[in-house]
Every structure is written in C-alpha cells, then in structure tokens.
Design a protein around this motif. Structure first.
Motif, PDB file in Angstrom:
ATOM      1  N   UNK A  59      35.187  34.868  25.962  1.00 32.50           N
ATOM      2  CA  UNK A  59      35.818  35.769  26.938  1.00 32.50           C
ATOM      3  C   UNK A  59      36.734  36.744  26.203  1.00 32.50           C
ATOM      4  N   UNK A  60      36.562  38.035  26.479  1.00 29.16           N
ATOM      5  CA  UNK A  60      37.398  39.058  25.850  1.00 29.16           C
ATOM      6  C   UNK A  60      36.785  39.627  24.577  1.00 29.16           C
ATOM      7  N   UNK A 107      38.241  42.323  37.894  1.00 27.49           N
ATOM      8  CA  UNK A 107      38.635  43.326  38.881  1.00 27.49           C
ATOM      9  C   UNK A 107      38.419  44.724  38.336  1.00 27.49           C
ATOM     10  N   UNK A 108      38.228  45.653  39.262  1.00 32.11           N
ATOM     11  CA  UNK A 108      38.230  47.081  38.940  1.00 32.11           C
ATOM     12  C   UNK A 108      39.508  47.624  39.546  1.00 32.11           C
ATOM     13  N   UNK A 109      40.521  47.826  38.741  1.00 32.65           N
ATOM     14  CA  UNK A 109      41.812  48.218  39.297  1.00 32.65           C
ATOM     15  C   UNK A 109      42.278  47.147  40.260  1.00 32.65           C
ATOM     16  N   UNK A 110      42.505  47.542  41.513  1.00 31.13           N
ATOM     17  CA  UNK A 110      42.993  46.555  42.487  1.00 31.13           C
ATOM     18  C   UNK A 110      41.876  45.814  43.192  1.00 31.13           C
ATOM     19  N   UNK A 139      32.462  44.071  30.495  1.00 31.49           N
ATOM     20  CA  UNK A 139      33.700  44.169  31.271  1.00 31.49           C
ATOM     21  C   UNK A 139      34.613  43.033  30.811  1.00 31.49           C
ATOM     22  N   UNK A 140      35.851  43.342  30.477  1.00 29.72           N
ATOM     23  CA  UNK A 140      36.777  42.280  30.061  1.00 29.72           C
ATOM     24  C   UNK A 140      37.290  41.554  31.296  1.00 29.72           C
TER      25      UNK A 140
END
Ligand code: ATP
Length: 236
Positions: free
Chosen positions: A71-72, A15-18, A56-57
């Motif tokens: 992942x991460x 997600x990007x924020x919400x 992107x995490x």
C-alpha cells in the motif's frame, strides 16, 4: 480461504477529495484463484483495482502481496513484484506496432513466463497483426493486446477491469476463456466485470461491492444463486 493467500486487502479506504469511494474494504485472493468483484456502476470497482495496483494511493488500510506490504507503493514498483493491472481504458500505445507494444515490458514479475509466441497462441488474431499500429486495432483486439502486454510481465496476479466491456458476445467469450486459461497456468486473477453471469462462470469466488463497501461474499455458485446479489448488482 484455505488456499495460500497471494493478495490480502485489509481495511482499505480511498477517496477523491471529500468523496469516499471505498470504505474499509477487505478481501483476499488465494494462489491460483479467480476472484470476481461485482457491483453496480459507481460502486467503486475501478477505484478498488487502482488502490491495489498503486494507481491511486489509499487513505488507509493495508495491501499485502506475495508476502510484502505494498500500500502506497508506485504502480511501476508493484508491477515488478508480479502484479499486472489491465485497466478498463486499455492504455496501449496507439502509435507503436502490436509487436512493439508487447516488447515494452523489460522486467519479470516472477510468475509463469509468457513469450511473444505464448501471447500469439492465446490470441491468434494478434499474431496476424504484429506489424500493424496498435491504434488501428479493433476494440476487441486492443483488449487482447492489453492483456497480452500484462502477461509479458510474467505476473503472479492479474487485475482485470471489465475485460469484456464493448466486445461482441463471441469476443468476450474468447477473452473470458483466455482468462480462465491463466488459472490453469497458475496465475491468480482479480476480475471486475459488468457481465455478472460471465464473471461467475469463470470465477471461484466473488465479492459484492455496494457504494464502496463489501456487502456480500461467497463462492461463485452461492453468488449466482442469491437473489440479494441481483439486487445489489442492479443497485436496487
Ligand atoms: P463503473 O462500473 O461505472 O465503472 P465503478 O464501480 O468502477 O463504476 P468507480 O469508477 O470506482 O466505480 O467510482 C466510484 C465512485 O468514485 C463514483 O461515485 C465515482 O463518481 C467516484 N469517482 C471515481 N473517479 C473519480 C475521480 N477521479 N474524482 C472524483 N470522483 C471519482
């Protein structure tokens, strides 16, 4: 798949924020496979590649690559494990020569090895421009350079984000043929392409991504022949 899986993505959410851009995405890429990701603008294709390569995490889910959990992890650490990400923006160093751009990679991802000569054999245009500044290359040549740089890292898997975007039909053919050639050298490919026909011509299998979810998957032939896919692809 019946093949040995090199990359397995399971339940990936990002997600990007919400704004949730990927929901519960699962897919795999077998050793030596070319797998296409198809989807309309905004479907989440770039987000998916970024979540796999560590740019992107992800919020949740697992990404298993070459037997390990990634992942991460940071992108530089993932690339050292043998995953090259050739992003849509190309991201070459404009102020350095072609040769210097290709020489920046100082690690080995453990896949088939590429030397400068191998990259030049793949893209002869680059060979004629080794001492030219990368920023003065045409769009197509920059794309070749970005791919070449990805290969200098001896990857087991390459993620391509719209490699033929903005290229002439002739250059995009050359780039897609080069990608096909990687498979022959034992490199696996995850390919995001606007040009669905071209992607399915070189892919073994594909997945359709629609508003962040996988809505269909199948062999390249099944996908090319399915009217539903055309709908999903056009976002109808
Ligand atoms: P395209 O083919 O147009 O490049 P795409 O399938 O690659 O599209 P993404 O770029 O992954 O799609 O975008 C997926 C969704 O996430 C879109 O709704 C987009 O607006 C949103 N998005 C992407 N990047 C960001 C960001 N940095 N911040 C907020 N929202 C973003």
């Amino acid at each position: 798949t019946s093949l040995h899986s090199l990359l397995t993505v399971s339940g990936l959410t990002a997600a990007y924020g919400r704004v949730v851009a990927l929901r519960d995405v699962s897919l795999d890429v077998g050793e030596g496979e070319i797998v296409a990701i198809l989807g309309a603008n905004g479907a989440g294709k770039t987000t998916l590649l970024n979540a796999i390569s560590g740019v992107l995490a992800p919020q949740s889910g697992t990404v298993t690559f070459a037997g390990g959990q990634i992942a991460g992890m940071k992108p530089w650490a993932i690339s050292r494990l043998g995953m090259s990400h050739v992003p849509e923006g190309r991201e070459i160093f404009p102020g350095l020569s072609v040769e210097a751009n290709l020489g920046l990679i100082d690690f080995d991802g453990g896949g088939p090895k590429f030397a400068l000569e191998d990259v030049v054999a793949l893209f002869p245009r680059l060979g004629e421009r080794l001492h030219q500044l990368a920023g003065s290359l045409s769009g197509g040549e920059q794309q070749m350079l970005a791919i070449g740089r990805g290969l200098m890292a001896a990857p087991k898997l390459v993620l391509f984000d719209e490699p033929s975007l903005g290229l002439s039909p002739m250059l995009s053919k050359a780039v897609l043929a080069a990608i096909r050639g990687l498979k022959e050298r034992g490199i696996s490919v995850l390919l995001v392409e606007q040009n669905m026909r071209a992607a399915l011509k070189i892919a073994d299998r594909g997945y359709v991504l629609r508003v962040g979810r996988i809505t269909a998957e199948g062999s390249a032939r099944e996908l090319a022949e399915s009217p539903d896919i055309q709908h999903a692809y056009l976002g109808l």
